[in-house]
Design a protein around this motif. Structure first.
Motif: not given
Length: 386
Positions: A218-230
């Motif tokens: 699971p990932q937790s990011v701040c709004q506007g931050t990019s995420v990479t799903l692999s």
């Protein structure tokens, strides 16, 4: 034996004698040794008499012939078998039996083709009779269980036989009915045709295990931050909700993403990962301020957990600004997300006040003091404002 064509009769040879034979069915002959005497067709005992006349003198002699009936040889009823099925042919009605085509009476054999078999039976009198039996050999049906199949675990399969009239499968499979195989296995089909002949065929169903797909942690990011799903554990991957494997994107809200992985066998499995999008804190730096030079100011931001100001300012700690300036505060929430705001502190310069020139007066005289350089004035020592 009944059915024998002829017998031979012979009398003693007497030179110059004459012979007169009589017998059943009107038989007569004047030969000494009659040849080809017909035998009665009906079983029984028959007498042949010969009269021999020599020099006017006649004497008689008889010969008894016993005719036995033929044995009622029976080869049995017609037989129909399937190719490869053993058969036993057994004659009856006689004492010994012999068959053509190399068959032994009462001994099992496997016929290769349809044929008529003849049995010759001999009774205790040596009389012989024959009978025939028809043996039909039906070919086996050409049964097929179909081509081998390859499926992924959990995918249903349908096995359909051909080449016969009815079909049965092992392992609890029903012909033409869908089922889900648990593992790789070879299934045997038995097909039966209209003659009751059976043949078998086999087909292998290969069951490929599903890939163990991992969507990641699971990932937790701040709004506007990019995420990479692999994804991992398969060969190719697809994501729902617009995700592309290994390509960064910026999620707009908290969402669970499903990864579908496909292996080299075309088998698929899924896994999910939660991406939490934490909102940025709404930081408030406070209202703009206006102070006089040399006056201290306290800037206190709200809306976050911790704050960082530029220009060396510490949140909630008084300081004396040297000039008019805009201050930026960055607030960080408990989730590590940041927001910022600005506040302007205007530093007004102090007025240059002039109390006037020094004055000397006599006791009891009046004096007027007038300040300059400001808007309003206050004097010490009880002097009225002017």
């Amino acid at each position: 034996c009944s059915g024998t064509a002829t017998i031979d009769l012979a009398a003693t040879t007497i030179a110059g004698a004459t012979y007169s034979w009589t017998g059943p069915n009107g038989f007569t002959s004047s030969a000494q040794n009659p040849a080809s005497v017909p035998i009665p067709s009906t079983p029984g005992t028959y007498t042949f008499t010969v009269d021999v006349t020599d020099n006017g003198s006649t004497c008689s002699s008889t010969t008894t012939v016993t005719v036995y009936g033929l044995p009622p040889v029976d080869a049995g009823v017609a037989v129909t078998v399937c190719q490869g099925q053993p058969v036993t042919l057994s004659g009856s009605g006689a004492q010994t039996y012999s068959w053509n085509n190399g068959i032994s009476n009462g001994v099992s054999f496997t016929p290769s083709a349809s044929q008529t078999y003849t049995v010759t039976g001999t009774d205790a009198n040596g009389c012989v009779n024959t009978d025939q039996v028809s043996l039909t050999v039906n070919p086996l049906p050409t049964v097929s269980g179909g081509v081998p199949q390859s499926v992924c675990q959990g995918v249903p399969v349908i096995l359909i036989g051909s080449g016969a009239q009815s079909y049965s499968w092992n392992n609890g499979v029903s012909n033409g009915v869908s089922f889900v195989p648990g593992s790789t296995q070879t299934y045997t089909l038995t097909g039966t045709d209209a003659n009751g002949c059976q043949n078998t065929s086999q087909v292998t169903v290969t069951v490929h295990p599903l890939p163990v797909v991992e969507a990641g942690l699971p990932q937790s990011v701040c709004q506007g931050t990019s995420v990479t799903l692999s994804g991992s554990g398969a060969m190719t991957y697809t994501w729902d909700n617009g995700g592309t494997n290994g390509v960064p994107f910026t999620p707009s809200a908290t969402l669970t993403y499903t990864c579908t992985g496909t292996d080299a066998n075309g088998c698929q499995n899924t896994d999910q990962v939660l991406v939490v999008v934490n909102p940025a804190p709404v930081v408030n730096a406070g209202t703009d301020q206006s102070v006089c030079a040399g006056t201290s100011v306290t800037l206190t931001a709200t809306g976050a957990q911790t704050y960082s100001w530029n220009n060396g300012v510490t949140n909630g700690v008084a300081f004396t600004p040297g000039s008019t300036q805009t201050y930026t505060v960055t607030g960080t929430s408990l989730t590590g997300c940041t927001g910022s705001d600005q506040v302007t502190v205007t530093v007004n310069p102090n007025p240059v006040v002039n109390a006037g020139t020094d004055q000397t007066i006599c006791f009891g005289s009046q004096i007027t003091l007038s300040g300059a350089g400001a808007v309003s004035y206050s004097w010490s020592n009880g002097m009225p404002d002017n």
